[in-house]
Motif scaffolding. Structure first.
Motif, short mmCIF file in Angstrom:
data_model
loop_
_atom_site.label_atom_id
_atom_site.label_comp_id
_atom_site.label_asym_id
_atom_site.label_seq_id
_atom_site.Cartn_x
_atom_site.Cartn_y
_atom_site.Cartn_z
N ASP A 225 0.83 -1.20 0.00
CA ASP A 225 0.00 0.00 0.00
C ASP A 225 0.87 1.26 0.00
OD1 ASP A 225 -2.19 -1.67 0.09
OD2 ASP A 225 -2.62 -1.33 2.22
N LYS A 226 1.92 1.23 0.79
CA LYS A 226 2.80 2.39 0.89
C LYS A 226 3.51 2.66 -0.44
CE LYS A 226 6.06 2.13 3.96
NZ LYS A 226 6.72 2.04 5.28
N ASP A 227 3.94 1.57 -1.09
CA ASP A 227 4.63 1.73 -2.37
C ASP A 227 3.71 2.31 -3.44
OD1 ASP A 227 7.01 0.80 -1.35
OD2 ASP A 227 6.78 -1.23 -2.14
N VAL A 228 2.45 1.87 -3.46
CA VAL A 228 1.54 2.39 -4.49
C VAL A 228 1.21 3.85 -4.23
CG1 VAL A 228 -0.73 1.82 -3.49
CG2 VAL A 228 -0.40 1.72 -5.96
N ILE A 229 1.09 4.25 -2.96
CA ILE A 229 0.87 5.66 -2.64
C ILE A 229 2.09 6.49 -3.03
CG2 ILE A 229 0.57 7.31 -0.74
CD1 ILE A 229 -1.21 5.22 0.63
N ALA A 230 3.28 5.94 -2.81
CA ALA A 230 4.50 6.66 -3.19
C ALA A 230 4.52 6.90 -4.70
CB ALA A 230 5.73 5.88 -2.74
N GLU A 261 7.03 9.99 4.87
CA GLU A 261 7.81 11.20 5.20
C GLU A 261 9.10 10.83 5.91
OE1 GLU A 261 7.46 15.52 7.49
OE2 GLU A 261 5.86 14.03 7.76
N ALA A 262 9.02 9.91 6.87
CA ALA A 262 10.21 9.51 7.62
C ALA A 262 11.24 8.83 6.70
CB ALA A 262 9.81 8.56 8.75
N GLU A 263 10.75 8.19 5.63
CA GLU A 263 11.63 7.51 4.69
C GLU A 263 12.12 8.43 3.57
OE1 GLU A 263 9.23 4.29 3.33
OE2 GLU A 263 9.05 3.38 5.31
N GLY A 264 11.70 9.70 3.61
CA GLY A 264 12.10 10.64 2.57
C GLY A 264 11.40 10.43 1.25
N ARG A 265 10.18 9.86 1.30
CA ARG A 265 9.43 9.55 0.08
C ARG A 265 8.10 10.29 0.02
NH1 ARG A 265 8.54 3.57 -1.35
NH2 ARG A 265 8.17 3.16 0.88
N LEU A 266 8.05 11.47 0.57
CA LEU A 266 6.81 12.25 0.58
C LEU A 266 7.03 13.57 -0.14
CD1 LEU A 266 3.85 12.05 1.79
CD2 LEU A 266 4.68 13.61 3.56
N PRO A 267 6.79 13.63 -1.45
CA PRO A 267 7.07 14.85 -2.21
C PRO A 267 5.96 15.89 -2.17
CG PRO A 267 6.34 13.14 -3.69
CD PRO A 267 6.41 12.51 -2.33
N CYS A 268 4.86 15.61 -1.50
CA CYS A 268 3.73 16.55 -1.42
C CYS A 268 3.24 16.62 0.02
CB CYS A 268 2.57 16.10 -2.30
SG CYS A 268 2.95 15.88 -4.04
N ARG A 269 2.80 17.79 0.42
CA ARG A 269 2.14 17.95 1.72
C ARG A 269 0.72 17.42 1.60
NH1 ARG A 269 5.73 21.64 4.21
NH2 ARG A 269 6.85 22.91 2.68
N CYS A 270 0.24 16.72 2.64
CA CYS A 270 -1.06 16.06 2.57
C CYS A 270 -1.91 16.37 3.80
CB CYS A 270 -0.87 14.55 2.47
SG CYS A 270 0.00 13.97 1.00
N MET A 271 -3.09 16.94 3.54
CA MET A 271 -4.10 17.13 4.58
C MET A 271 -5.13 16.01 4.45
SD MET A 271 -6.39 20.52 5.53
CE MET A 271 -7.47 20.53 4.08
N VAL A 272 -5.34 15.27 5.53
CA VAL A 272 -6.18 14.08 5.51
C VAL A 272 -7.39 14.30 6.42
CG1 VAL A 272 -6.25 11.59 5.99
CG2 VAL A 272 -4.15 12.64 5.12
N PRO A 273 -8.60 13.96 5.98
CA PRO A 273 -9.77 14.23 6.80
C PRO A 273 -10.14 13.10 7.76
CG PRO A 273 -10.49 13.37 4.70
CD PRO A 273 -8.97 13.44 4.65
N PHE A 274 -10.91 13.44 8.74
CA PHE A 274 -11.71 12.48 9.50
C PHE A 274 -13.01 12.32 8.73
CE2 PHE A 274 -15.24 12.30 12.69
CZ PHE A 274 -15.06 10.99 13.08
N HIS A 275 -13.35 11.08 8.35
CA HIS A 275 -14.53 10.85 7.52
C HIS A 275 -15.70 10.42 8.41
CE1 HIS A 275 -16.12 9.93 3.36
NE2 HIS A 275 -17.09 9.53 4.17
N PHE A 276 -16.79 11.18 8.34
CA PHE A 276 -17.97 10.91 9.17
C PHE A 276 -19.11 10.46 8.28
CE2 PHE A 276 -21.74 12.07 11.67
CZ PHE A 276 -21.42 11.51 12.90
#
Length: 559
Positions: A225-230, A261-276
């Protein structure tokens, strides 16, 4: 201090009212430290400074796509797309080789299948799909992700052929034979189908349930999952994008993004919601939503808003309307599907607002938009007026009486130009056939919304349409002429780019830190291949990002 990077020979659109244009900028330690002429900025260079020649192209604050589904979009980059495919024969020509190439898939799954893939007035059924692949599960997603069509084998494997109980607003459409006809409306109906896909539906759980996968993913699944998001994030950076507002969320996605982010693989800032969800108890907001917001507050990964759905979409007759749809969609008085009771929806809005959560609501039909405006008004009445920046996502059809209420209540219009029938992406006649003639005046009313003083932000809703920025900009600045019934809502290039940069930074409460090319701002920058102001609007798609910089680091560079 010597700059790390200097960008020169550019046409800077700064969106800084004190200096709207410049030629060059300097970046030091992830921040913009100088903006000015080529001579001024080049004089700051040291031996270690990287010099980037913009070659006369427009230089913008980093683009922010303020409505995406990152996990799902990332997965769909490797999925079979049926965009532009028409008719069963063409479907079979696309699907059968893909099925043969992927014999290990539990489900042959396709995306971007148009509602009119069989022609006007013809609804896709399991029997149609059985003619293509009778003995193996086959299903396909509509572009808007509100409908899945499945063949008999897929329905049987998912336990849906006999129908079943679903959430409010969802439907397993039944045939005259007492069995499911293959059309599954909304996540509550098609969730079991997604569970059969490569990622077992984990990519959609932030949308379908808003909760984490159960059972918990194995370490191998988590890495997959992490690789596909990357890969999806790298695709974002390729477009000049430095920021994303996700519109589906759970703690699982936040954890994966933090790990990237910790692995240095986050090239975009991401705001994530709480989904209700409409079936959630109100106390879930305080018990889960507020702690989720408080726990994740980084510069690159944070939780800042609560997402809800008030309705579905026009094409499937699930968007909430003030009166029945015309034609077959309106049979039996259909006015759309209610995801929330209005009482529960208002209570959720009031509770979220009371806790200082920003709210983003998917509302497409004129009744859905009105209900959302009413709920925001009720939240203000209950909690007092504050700088909430609550958003309505899509608002594709509005009653004209409701347009001024957006400005009166400080509601942000979150719009996707490429969704419109004038946007060059979907068939231009698709939506109009589902509206009454007098509803067109309030449909996709972009400029009318601007004219009354409401804030407007732009996005794609990827993967509903491709993430590519320039086709979406073209949809806004060079829309199709749909005839005299459709008011001209053409956007200026400046407003469009502002809605993709400055205003998207503002709507996430970061206007003091990004969205402008200004000393002291975060070094999020997009360097384009052309001077955008010099291109004719219809030719804007000639331009593409050449260099993307996020947090002072080059995240994409075109070879």
């Amino acid at each position: 201090m010597t700059p790390d990077i200097i960008i020169h020979n550019g046409k800077l659109m700064t969106f800084d009212p004190d200096r709207p244009a410049a030629q060059a900028l300097a970046i030091t330690n992830g921040m913009l430290t100088a903006v000015g002429s080529d001579a001024e900025i080049r004089a700051l260079a040291g031996d270690t400074t990287r010099m980037i020649d913009a070659k006369g192209g427009t230089v913008l604050p980093g683009l922010i796509d303020s409505h995406v589904h990152l996990f799902g979009g990332s997965v769909e980059l490797d999925s079979l797309s049926l965009y532009g495919v028409e008719g069963l024969e063409a479907m079979a020509e696309a699907i059968l080789p893909h099925a043969a190439d992927n014999p290990g898939d539990n489900l042959v799954f396709c995306v971007m299948a148009d509602y009119g893939i069989l022609g006007t007035g013809r609804t896709l059924t399991r029997h149609d799909l059985d003619t293509i692949l009778p003995d193996r599960p086959l299903a396909m997603f509509a572009p808007d992700h509100h409908t899945v069509w499945a063949n008999t084998a897929a329905l049987e494997a998912a336990g849906l052929l006999q129908g079943g109980e679903v959430d409010a607003g969802s439907e397993i459409v039944m045939g005259d034979d007492g069995l499911a006809n293959g059309e599954l409306l909304e996540p509550g109906a098609y969730g079991p189908i997604l569970a059969m896909t490569r990622h077992a539906g984990r990519e959609m759980m932030g949308l379908t349930t808003g909760k984490d996968p159960v059972p918990a993913p194995t370490p191998a699944q988590r890495e997959m999952d992490k690789d596909v998001i990357a890969r999806g994030l790298a695709h974002c950076a390729e477009q000049g994008i430095t920021g994303l507002h996700l519109m589906d969320g759970n703690v699982y996605q936040l954890e994966l993004l933090n790990e990237l982010e910790a692995e240095g693989r986050l090239p975009c800032r991401c705001m994530v919601p709480f989904h209700f969800k409409g079936t959630d108890p109100i106390d879930r907001i305080a018990a889960e939503g507020v702690p989720m917001r408080d726990r994740y507050q980084g510069d690159k990964v944070w939780c800042g808003h609560m997402k809800m759905f008030i309705d579905g979409v026009v094409e499937s007759g699930t968007a909430l309307m003030l009166r029945p749809y015309p034609g077959d969609l309106g049979k039996d008085g259909n006015m759309g599907d209610e995801v929330f009771t209005q009482e529960h929806f208002v209570a959720a809005a009031q509770e979220a607002d009371r806790h200082g959560l920003q709210i983003a609501v998917h509302a497409i039909g004129d009744a859905g938009v009105r209900r959302t405006i009413d709920a925001y008004a009720a939240a203000q009445a209950a909690n007092g007026t504050r700088d909430s920046r609550h958003r309505i996502e899509h608002l594709e059809v509005m009653h004209t009486d409701d347009i001024p209420r957006l400005a009166d209540l400080g509601i942000v219009a979150s719009i996707q130009p490429g969704h419109a029938p004038r946007g060059h992406i979907f068939p231009p006649g698709a939506v109009g056939q589902y509206l009454h003639a007098d509803q067109i005046a309030g449909a996709y009313a972009w400029q009318d919304i601007r004219n009354i003083g409401a804030r407007v932000v732009f996005s794609t809703d990827w993967p509903v349409i491709p993430l590519d920025v320039m086709p979406n900009i073209k949809a806004a600045i060079a829309p199709l002429d749909l005839g005299p019934d459709w008011r001209d809502q053409t956007q200026s290039l400046h407003d469009t780019l502002a809605s993709y940069t400055r205003d998207n930074a503002w709507v996430e409460f970061n206007e003091d830190r990004k969205g402008q090319i200004k000393v002291g701002m975060m070094a999020d920058i997009a360097v384009m291949s052309h001077d955008l102001n010099a291109l004719p609007p219809a030719e804007i798609t000639q331009a593409q990002a050449q260099v993307t910089i996020c947090d002072g680091k080059v995240t994409f560079e075109r070879g």
